[in-house]
Design a protein around this motif. Structure first.
Motif, short mmCIF file in Angstrom:
data_model
loop_
_atom_site.label_atom_id
_atom_site.label_comp_id
_atom_site.label_asym_id
_atom_site.label_seq_id
_atom_site.Cartn_x
_atom_site.Cartn_y
_atom_site.Cartn_z
N CYS A 49 0.84 -1.27 -0.15
CA CYS A 49 0.22 0.03 -0.12
C CYS A 49 0.90 1.29 -0.07
O CYS A 49 1.84 1.36 0.77
CB CYS A 49 -0.72 -0.07 1.26
SG CYS A 49 -1.89 1.61 1.64
N CYS A 74 -5.70 -0.19 8.69
CA CYS A 74 -4.51 0.27 7.74
C CYS A 74 -3.33 0.78 8.69
O CYS A 74 -2.21 0.97 8.07
CB CYS A 74 -5.05 1.82 7.32
SG CYS A 74 -6.40 1.36 6.13
N CYS A 143 -7.86 4.59 1.94
CA CYS A 143 -8.83 4.46 1.20
C CYS A 143 -10.25 4.87 1.52
O CYS A 143 -11.01 5.62 0.99
CB CYS A 143 -8.95 2.90 0.85
SG CYS A 143 -7.61 2.49 -0.12
N GLY A 175 -4.56 4.12 -0.39
CA GLY A 175 -3.90 2.92 -1.03
C GLY A 175 -4.32 2.85 -2.53
O GLY A 175 -3.48 2.30 -3.25
S1 SF4 Z 1 -5.13 2.70 2.75
FE1 SF4 Z 1 -6.52 1.32 1.88
S2 SF4 Z 1 -4.80 -0.08 0.67
FE2 SF4 Z 1 -3.84 0.92 2.25
S3 SF4 Z 1 -4.20 -0.43 4.02
FE3 SF4 Z 1 -5.76 1.09 4.22
S4 SF4 Z 1 -7.45 0.33 3.02
FE4 SF4 Z 1 -5.62 -1.16 2.54
#
Ligand code: SF4
Length: 489
Positions: A49, A74, A143, A175
């Motif tokens: 990510c 996350c 996200c 991400g």
């Molecule tokens: S930001 Fe998105 S891709 Fe990254 S860990 Fe969190 S949910 Fe998963």
């Protein structure tokens, strides 16, 4: 607040691929004809990510807190990767008592996802400031916070009014933004410029050089790089790992900029060149004598210190040559597979060449035009038939290939290859010196050790099941890649 550096993603760089496979010769020819296209995996295991790399780049900045505006998950990697690495680093600096790293999750739940999470973010920021009194607060999007439209810029603006002495740096590192996790590094460095340095333009300091380096560097490697730069009359300001506010503010004062590898900081160095006129060079990672020569020579050329560099190189090489030759007696002709980040993997492949080993396959997260020359350089050691497997993670492909190749040695994170009974060595060592001429010996001795005694991996292979079903190893490793040339529209 107007941002000098706008968010960019690496997926749009010339010739970017994260799904490809072919011999070194085949990929090189496609790149030269400008026809290397990204393929598509119809099945993928997870990729890294973007947010994790923004976190990794900034977690160690002193006098800061990091708010992850996300559900709990996350920041799960924080404890596994970022904090563990930082604790090792602090231990090596003798700083066990210097306090915990400060990563705080807003822990978004169902309610915030439905009604919005900005209120929760502001409450978290206030609590973090009351508890830690930081100079800088990084706010990392995720996200979920991006999908529900939480405005972290506006929240940061309100916090600035409430806490005028604190710096707030919102980072849009959700991400889904990019398939290239190095984008997370760019966003992190951009945030330092946009919110910390801003328009500061301190006078240049003679002999000061910024060395942009990832979190994966051990303290021993930091010291080694400083020593090498000092030998040619330069003082290194290593950025951003463990940097203070004052170190960050010195970035524009440097006479030169360099990076630890091809991937880290190149976009930011281009910006610094444009804004402050600071010359820079993008070169390889100094792992192995040949790569260290090249790294140091390109810096020396940039700074006009070629003579000092040649004196240093001759002296250092003389100290290690005899032992390299001795180790080479054991390693000559061994067949090797490598899995590593792009910069580290390229350097490791040159090191394997110095030790007389034959590269069968290199597994690299990315291949793009900017790295094509580095891959081509490997041909002088290994010929042009070795396989390049372009994949961010995807262990199912790696293990299929390693099982088929049956190499004498595997270089990389070895959890699953160990279960095949193959000797394994990893070079991403957060604890020990792998850089420079003495790093060549450290890694050579480590290889010698596993070749002398591979009993642990042999026993693992006897008493554990292989990671995948037998049927998978009979399949083509690239069964789930659709190559552009195969797609008929
Ligand atoms: S930001 Fe998105 S891709 Fe990254 S860990 Fe969190 S949910 Fe998963």
């Amino acid at each position: 607040m107007e941002r000098a550096i706008k968010d960019k993603i690496r997926d749009t760089r010339a010739g970017f691929t994260d799904a490809q496979a072919g011999s070194a010769a085949a990929l090189r020819d496609k790149v030269k004809k400008n026809c290397l296209k990204n393929a598509h995996r119809t099945f993928e295991q997870g990729i890294q990510c973007v947010q994790v790399n923004s976190m990794n780049a900034l977690v160690s900045i002193q006098d800061s807190v990091m708010i992850i505006h996300a559900p709990y998950g996350c920041s799960a990697c924080a404890s596994l990767g970022a904090i563990e690495r930082l604790n090792i680093y602090k231990h090596h600096r003798g700083e066990e008592e210097s306090g915990e790293s400060r990563i705080i999750s807003t822990a978004l739940g169902e309610k915030e996802i439905i009604l919005g999470g900005e209120k929760r973010l502001e409450e978290t920021v206030r609590a973090a400031i009351d508890r830690h009194h930081p100079k800088i607060v990084f706010i990392l999007a995720s996200c979920s916070s991006a999908i529900i439209g939480d405005d972290i810029d506006a929240a940061a603006e309100r916090m600035r009014e409430e806490y005028p002495d604190t710096i707030f740096a919102p980072i849009h590192c959700e991400g889904f933004k990019s398939r290239n996790h190095a984008t997370g590094y760019d966003l992190a460095l951009g945030a330092l410029q946009n919110y910390v340095i801003r328009d500061a333009a301190p006078p240049k300091e003679k002999g000061l050089i910024n060395l942009f380096a990832t979190h994966s560097l051990s303290y021993a490697d930091q010291l080694e790089m400083k020593r090498m730069l000092r030998a040619i009359g330069l003082e290194a300001n290593i950025m951003p790992y463990h940097a203070t506010y004052e170190d960050i503010m010195r970035i524009p004062a440097a006479e030169y900029n360099i990076s630890v590898c091809q991937i880290f900081g190149d976009e930011y160095m281009a910006f610094l060149h444009e804004k402050y006129g600071t010359p820079y060079t993008v070169t390889c990672m100094p792992i192995g004598s040949d790569s260290t020569d090249r790294w140091l020579r390109s810096i020396a050329k940039l700074c006009g210190r070629e003579e000092e560099a040649e004196t240093f190189i001759a002296r250092e090489r003389a100290e290690v040559t005899a032992e390299i030759e001795e180790i080479r007696k054991k390693t000559e002709g061994l067949r090797v597979c490598i899995t590593a980040g792009t910069g580290r993997g390229l350097a490791a492949a040159t090191l394997m060449g110095e030790y007389g080993m034959q590269l069968l396959c290199i597994h690299t997260p990315y291949y793009e035009r900017a790295y094509a020359e580095d891959f081509e350089r490997l041909e002088q050691y290994h010929g042009d038939e070795f396989l390049i497997n372009v994949a961010d993670m995807q262990p199912y492909e790696q293990i299929n290939l390693v099982r088929k190749y049956k190499p004498d040695l595997f270089i990389g994170m070895a959890n699953w290859v160990s279960r095949l009974g193959i000797p394994t060595v990893h070079i991403l060592d957060a604890k020990r010196p792998t850089f420079g001429y003495h790093g060549v010996l450290y890694l050579g001795r480590k290889i010698e050790d596993v070749l002398d005694n591979n009993n642990f991996n042999k026993k693992l292979s006897r008493f554990t099941d292989p990671p995948f079903r037998e049927s998978w190893y009979r399949e083509d490793a690239f069964k789930y890649i659709e190559f552009p040339e195969d797609i008929v529209s």
